[in-house]
Design a protein around this motif. Structure first.
Motif, short mmCIF file in Angstrom:
data_model
loop_
_atom_site.label_atom_id
_atom_site.label_comp_id
_atom_site.label_asym_id
_atom_site.label_seq_id
_atom_site.Cartn_x
_atom_site.Cartn_y
_atom_site.Cartn_z
N ASN A 36 38.67 29.79 29.12
CA ASN A 36 37.75 30.67 28.40
C ASN A 36 37.54 32.03 29.04
N GLU A 37 38.19 32.28 30.19
CA GLU A 37 37.93 33.53 30.91
C GLU A 37 39.21 34.05 31.57
N VAL A 38 39.19 35.34 31.88
CA VAL A 38 40.27 35.95 32.65
C VAL A 38 39.72 37.23 33.30
N THR A 39 40.26 37.58 34.45
CA THR A 39 39.94 38.85 35.10
C THR A 39 41.16 39.76 35.01
N ILE A 40 40.94 41.00 34.57
CA ILE A 40 42.02 41.98 34.47
C ILE A 40 41.74 43.09 35.48
N LEU A 41 42.73 43.38 36.32
CA LEU A 41 42.57 44.36 37.39
C LEU A 41 43.54 45.51 37.23
N PHE A 199 56.09 40.70 34.87
CA PHE A 199 55.33 39.72 34.09
C PHE A 199 53.82 39.81 34.20
N ALA A 200 53.26 40.31 35.29
CA ALA A 200 51.87 40.04 35.65
C ALA A 200 50.82 40.68 34.74
N SER A 201 51.23 41.62 33.87
CA SER A 201 50.29 42.17 32.90
C SER A 201 50.05 41.21 31.73
N GLU A 202 50.95 40.22 31.58
CA GLU A 202 50.84 39.33 30.43
C GLU A 202 50.91 37.85 30.80
N ILE A 203 51.42 37.53 31.97
CA ILE A 203 51.46 36.15 32.45
C ILE A 203 50.68 36.11 33.77
N PRO A 204 49.68 35.23 33.89
CA PRO A 204 48.90 35.20 35.14
C PRO A 204 49.68 34.61 36.29
N PHE A 205 49.30 34.98 37.50
CA PHE A 205 49.82 34.29 38.68
C PHE A 205 48.65 33.79 39.51
N PHE A 206 48.90 32.69 40.21
CA PHE A 206 47.93 32.10 41.12
C PHE A 206 48.49 32.23 42.53
N TYR A 225 41.56 41.80 45.67
CA TYR A 225 42.71 42.08 44.80
C TYR A 225 43.22 40.82 44.12
N PHE A 226 42.86 39.66 44.68
CA PHE A 226 43.32 38.39 44.12
C PHE A 226 42.13 37.43 44.01
N PRO A 227 41.19 37.72 43.11
CA PRO A 227 39.96 36.92 43.00
C PRO A 227 40.23 35.52 42.47
N THR A 228 39.37 34.58 42.85
CA THR A 228 39.50 33.19 42.44
C THR A 228 38.17 32.68 41.90
N ASN A 229 38.18 31.47 41.36
CA ASN A 229 36.95 30.92 40.80
C ASN A 229 35.99 30.38 41.84
N THR A 230 36.41 30.32 43.10
CA THR A 230 35.51 29.91 44.18
C THR A 230 35.07 31.08 45.05
N GLY A 231 35.72 32.23 44.87
CA GLY A 231 35.47 33.35 45.76
C GLY A 231 36.15 33.18 47.11
N MET A 232 36.98 32.16 47.23
CA MET A 232 37.69 31.85 48.47
C MET A 232 39.19 31.76 48.17
#
Length: 386
Positions: A36-41, A199-206, A225-232
């Motif tokens: 339900n969410e995404v961050t765009i940088l 790819f990274a503008s349209e396919i996410p990377f972890f 620059y590489f935020p996560t759902n835990t902040g870690m």
């Protein structure tokens, strides 16, 4: 005299910057994708307020109607910055959206006055807008690619992932994409510009942080620059039938080693991560997922260095009792396979080399994995059945 020269250089830099057009320097790229969410940088050359315009994928042109603006804000106020991070919420799972990024320069900011300049944006007039598709926990399968230990070799990165479009849900960077992190420019020139182009503008990377992402004077900015759902740098996510754990293995030598100049304290940090991991494997989300896959940069097998031994000591006892189906690692710059039950690990371990890409498909038949080189030639193939 020295002070005068410094002032003169600063004035000259300001004059040159004023002559340069306001523009987007880097990006956009997708991070921290969920159902339900995404961050765009993205990054601009001067300070600005920023927003994303978003719309469901349809046959209409982007200019067919006005789209809502989602601003970068902090506690109710629009953020003025050069690095822009817009978190979009309220999305539908497994849905495709088209989007445009926009930044409006802030030329001057006073107590009761803000002067705005030009607006820069991604192009939607003569080309299709950028798109992304959210994750979907109920999807029948998941496909992803993994690369690692690129160490700023953009040509290799391009050969490994340059043709990924429509072939995978996401990419995993399993650490050491750089040899160290010296600056923001180093991040983008080192590998991110290539990732964005591919790819990274349209396919996410972890991103699974490697030991080399801990080095360099700009390494402490990694999470910005590489935020996560835990902040870690350690976190979890799910796509389709698979629950993914991303672990941070820290450094490969003891904290007191001279290579770290007295700045490392990973032993304490990993203890916090271990406590977090114990709660993760007890969670309902983890237990209910048909498959459990772990990413960690430093493997708990294959060598007797401090890093591998510490990963084995700290993480493996927890994972051994958790029903892990596969662990994917990096770090060695060579391929390695450990069968389930080897070296005290109750799960198979695959270490990807620095010049190959691991491609994985997970569905109700099991985990199908193929390793390919830069020419697309298949090196290894596995099928871990349920």
């Amino acid at each position: 005299m020295r002070k005068s020269v410094i002032i003169l250089l600063c004035l000259l830099a300001q004059i040159l910057q004023a002559k340069e057009n306001f523009q987007i320097l880097y990006g956009p790229y997708l991070q921290n994708m969920t159902e339900n969410e995404v961050t765009i940088l993205w990054k601009t050359n001067r300070r600005a307020i920023s927003w994303v315009e978003i719309a469901p994928q349809s046959g209409q042109h982007f200019y067919a109607e006005e789209h809502p603006r989602i601003y970068q804000t902090s506690f109710g106020k629009k953020v003025i910055s050069k690095l822009h991070k817009v978190r979009i919420t309220g999305l539908n799972k497994g849905a495709t959206y088209k989007y445009r990024i926009c930044s409006q320069e802030v030329i001057n900011q006073e107590e009761r006055y803000v002067q705005y300049g030009k607006t820069a944006s991604s192009i939607v007039l003569h080309k299709e807008p950028l798109t992304f598709t959210t994750l979907d926990n109920e999807k029948a399968s998941v496909k992803f690619w993994m690369v690692n230990d690129i160490h700023a070799q953009n040509e290799i990165l391009h050969k490994l992932v340059g043709d990924i479009k429509d072939k995978a849900d996401f990419v995993v960077f399993n650490g050491d994409m750089l040899s160290d992190i010296r600056s923001e420019k180093h991040i983008f020139n080192g590998f991110m510009n290539e990732a964005i182009k591919s790819f990274a503008s349209e396919i996410p990377f972890f991103y699974c942080r490697g030991n080399h992402e801990n080095r360099g004077q700009f390494s402490t900015e990694f999470i910005n620059y590489f935020p996560t759902n835990t902040g870690m740098p350690y976190y979890t996510f799910r796509q389709g039938p698979a629950f993914f754990i991303v672990l941070d293995s820290g450094e490969d030598k003891p904290d007191n080693d001279i290579a770290y100049y007295g700045l490392s304290d990973f032993e304490s940090y990993l203890k916090q991560e271990v406590a977090w991991l114990k709660n993760i494997v007890l969670s309902r989300d983890f237990k209910e997922a048909p498959y459990k896959i772990v990413f960690v940069h430093i493997p708990p097998v294959g060598m007797s260095w401090y890093g591998s031994l510490l990963v084995k000591k700290q993480f493996v006892p927890i994972l051994n009792d958790a029903g892990i189906d596969l662990m994917l690692c990096a770090h060695f710059h060579r391929y390695l396979y450990n069968e389930k039950g080897q070296d005290g690990c109750n799960f198979p371990i695959i270490v990807n080399s620095n010049i190959d890409v691991t491609k994985v498909n997970v569905d109700n038949s099991g985990i199908a994995l193929e390793i390919q080189d830069t020419l697309g030639v298949k090196i290894k193939q596995f099928h871990f059945k349920r």
